[in-house]
Design a protein around this motif. Structure first.
Motif, mmCIF file in Angstrom:
data_model
loop_
_atom_site.group_PDB
_atom_site.id
_atom_site.type_symbol
_atom_site.label_atom_id
_atom_site.label_comp_id
_atom_site.label_asym_id
_atom_site.label_seq_id
_atom_site.Cartn_x
_atom_site.Cartn_y
_atom_site.Cartn_z
ATOM 1 N N PHE A 15 0.849 -1.197 0.000
ATOM 2 C CA PHE A 15 0.000 0.000 0.000
ATOM 3 C C PHE A 15 0.882 1.244 0.000
ATOM 4 N N PRO A 63 -5.021 -2.126 -1.008
ATOM 5 C CA PRO A 63 -6.297 -1.470 -0.669
ATOM 6 C C PRO A 63 -7.282 -1.556 -1.842
ATOM 7 N N PHE A 65 -9.915 -0.139 -4.529
ATOM 8 C CA PHE A 65 -9.789 1.115 -5.281
ATOM 9 C C PHE A 65 -10.930 2.081 -4.956
ATOM 10 N N THR A 358 -6.212 5.260 -4.105
ATOM 11 C CA THR A 358 -6.433 4.545 -2.839
ATOM 12 C C THR A 358 -6.512 5.562 -1.686
ATOM 13 N N LYS A 359 -5.378 5.864 -1.071
ATOM 14 C CA LYS A 359 -5.445 6.731 0.116
ATOM 15 C C LYS A 359 -5.838 8.180 -0.217
ATOM 16 N N GLY A 362 -9.384 8.072 -1.139
ATOM 17 C CA GLY A 362 -10.071 7.457 0.006
ATOM 18 C C GLY A 362 -10.289 8.412 1.157
ATOM 19 N N GLY A 369 -8.372 3.627 2.326
ATOM 20 C CA GLY A 369 -7.412 3.561 1.222
ATOM 21 C C GLY A 369 -5.994 3.257 1.651
ATOM 22 N N SER A 370 -5.797 2.946 2.940
ATOM 23 C CA SER A 370 -4.471 2.587 3.432
ATOM 24 C C SER A 370 -4.630 1.425 4.409
#
Lengths: 419, 419
Positions: A15, A63, A65, A358-359, A362, A369-370
């Protein structure tokens, strides 16, 4: 989700806690409790020894998407009419297609397929535009909930400058929106978001009412901003009292007063980019859509330098795929083309674009996302069969993002629950 | 192929006899004899009534795809290291990977997968770079023949300015090349092509020898031209006696003296574009590769206006997919971005880019890539299951090109023979 429920996934955990670099834990355990990540362990702690382990060998676990801009009702028109320019495309396809969602049977059928495709694609969180039709929108809320997906879903508001068959009465539009808000505000994973289509199809009264709803219920907002020069001129003509496009939204409390997503943001001045950063408005980069509709290239590096947090969006049906790895690749590719004419703006790297999907994106949903402790346990498992055995985890993620498909995903989890 | 063998395919026949428009024959019969198209019939002529019909209902039947530039030995590195710049990418991946093809067991394994992927992707004809290794190249010839694919295959020649482990002795390089030419010149579908990697990795002696072989055996030529500005400067420094990159090839009879493919052709002057047209040299547009390696955008519309015939290429491993519909989409997308800064150059339309990947590129193989009488019966069948029934054939081809995958292809034929 039971508070005590413990999920243990074993695999190679990968990640991006920060944007520029993958963090990789080969052959480790990812543990979540009550839907939230507890930690990553090389050896399984004693207290978990009697619990069931979902063992994916040395497969990558990454993670889920995050797709921060997509139009569910355009699912059936994906890939069609992309030789048209924007306005012809809207008139020939999009408005005709969205009109079909006055029939709830049609909505049920298309929205099921849309949600199934999100699941298979490994997109565990998304920000979605529906149509103006409240009953169809209600159906999409229910489908997303049933599938276990996380989403912000907006009934579209549109009361001017569009064909009569999809134009709303302003009061009715606001009343229908508030009804859906009341029905879904307490929902855990699928929540409402205020969704004016964009400034040109909104009367001042509509924008005013939507801004009030956003503040009253503390709801996020999503819309479109600065997709192409013609649109910007149109907004200036329609709202001459504001000397910038974003100020139309801002004036009505739809621009950062609550968390806000603005799709595209291609044609902004440097000052406007700084304002995105200051107001923490999240621009959503939709590179396939921007290519297909000849909109231009978002200056992603310039935005990152200005401190803006960028999300990625599939934007179907102007984009032609819901599969976020394709959007990650296209964001990198476009940033490379952009860099040819802007030497000071280096291209995005894979871990940077991965972070956006992701993050970065997110964060609009909170801690999503992490795999840091406290984050939602949204995860997908990437099959590594058929790979030459000598690939490193870093090469495996490269291979998956550039060449993978939904069929390479072995399992999906949202907030600790298997989909 | 028996001269008398008659193939009858039934479906909705779609192809581009000219570049700008699809010709569509709904629910018709495509008939070929001895591997060549005889005609398209709405009703089956009396004389064929007793023959077997391969009936694909109302599925689309389109020409097989033509990939005019690809590197078979880079199949195993697809998608890897694309954050690197060209030279780092070559040194970290490509040269290391190509070196493995000195082992014929490795070549056998990778080339089988490469050829299987061509087949599944519906690419029935291609122009392929192997490595410098004659034995591995011989294996690829055999594999392509066994699979029933059409191809020009070149042993790569490279005798300077590259790591020692893949540098050839000039005389040996020429001798090995001639040996493969003699072995494969009479082959029906898989034929040799003269393949200097590119000017910088060739001594004058090598280029001179290769030009002589091209003339002696009347063989086509493939190489790279004007991919990026640094490469062009390098060529100028290495060959100061020529005031343009293409003149290096031209001087040694490797530029249009026999049919010639030149990959990339991004950074050419207007005069050089006119020379491509005059000499009927075919530039091969590899849009994914050009994006991934930050090379730039080929001015496709400008070339078409100058009367140049353009082919499309996957260029793996700089490109990341052998699936030609993806290359068609990317060519259209890049032409749209290009048009934003060059208003006079309209974007490519889908039937124009489709033509490049069928009849346009196919012309390098003779009468290939169309369903006109006398053309090779190269065809693929597109499944239309899971499509909303109301799609027209025109929308079906749009949907397939933009969103399809190898799994949407139900059958493939090269020169009338089912693969």
């Amino acid at each position: 989700m039971e508070k005590k429920y413990i999920l243990i996934l074993k695999g190679t955990i990968l990640f991006t806690p920060t944007a520029g670099k993958f963090e990789i834990h080969p052959d480790s355990y990812l543990i979540a409790q009550g839907g939230l990540i507890c930690g990553i362990y090389k050896d399984l702690p004693e207290k978990y020894k009697d619990l069931t382990i979902e063992d994916y060998g040395n497969s990558l676990i990454i993670p889920g998407f995050v797709d921060l801009h997509t139009h569910a009702p355009q699912f059936n028109q994906i890939g069609l009419g992309l030789d048209y320019k924007l306005l012809d495309w809207l008139n020939h396809y999009t408005f005709q297609e969205e009109n079909k969602f006055r029939q709830i049977e049609y909505a049920q059928k298309v929205y099921e397929k849309f949600a199934d495709t999100l699941v298979s694609s490994g997109t565990t969180r998304s920000a979605i535009f529906a149509t103006i039709h409240p009953k169809s929108c209600q159906i999409l809320f229910e489908i997303l909930k049933k599938k276990g997906l996380g989403a912000y879903l907006g009934k579209v508001n549109m009361d001017t400058k569009c064909p009569d068959f999809i134009k709303e009465n302003t009061q009715q539009s606001l009343a229908n929106t508030e009804e859906l808000i009341l029905a879904w505000s307490d929902s855990e994973l699928v929540k409402p978001i205020i969704t004016p289509r964009f400034a040109p199809t909104s009367t001042r009264k509509l924008l005013e009412g939507l801004g009030k709803l956003a503040l009253k219920y503390n709801l996020p907002v999503q819309s479109h901003l600065a997709e192409n020069p013609g649109e910007i001129e149109w907004v200036q003509a329609l709202f001459p009292e504001h000397d910038a496009y974003y100020k139309v939204y801002d004036h009505y409390n739809l621009f950062g007063q609550t968390p806000t997503l603005m799709a595209h943001c291609i044609h902004l001045t440097d000052d406007e980019i700084d304002i995105l950063a200051t107001k923490k408005v999240v621009p959503v980069h939709c590179p396939d859509s921007n290519l297909n509709l000849t909109s231009g290239i978002m200056p992603t590096r310039k935005m990152l330098k200005a401190g803006v947090n960028i999300g990625l969006g599939s934007d179907i049906g102007a984009g032609h795929s819901l599969f976020m790895p394709q959007i990650i690749v296209r964001a990198i590719q476009l940033s490379k083309i952009y860099s040819l004419q802007h030497e000071e703006d280096a291209p995005l790297t894979l871990p940077e674009a991965f972070y956006m999907a992701t993050k970065g994106g997110g964060s609009f949903f909170g801690k999503v996302g992490s795999f840091e402790p406290g984050y939602a346990a949204d995860a997908i498992v990437i099959k590594n069969e058929n790979l030459p055995s000598e690939l490193s985890p870093l090469e495996e993620i490269q291979r998956f993002i550039y060449t993978g498909s939904a069929q390479n995903i072995a399992a999906r989890y949202t907030a600790g629950k298997k989909l």
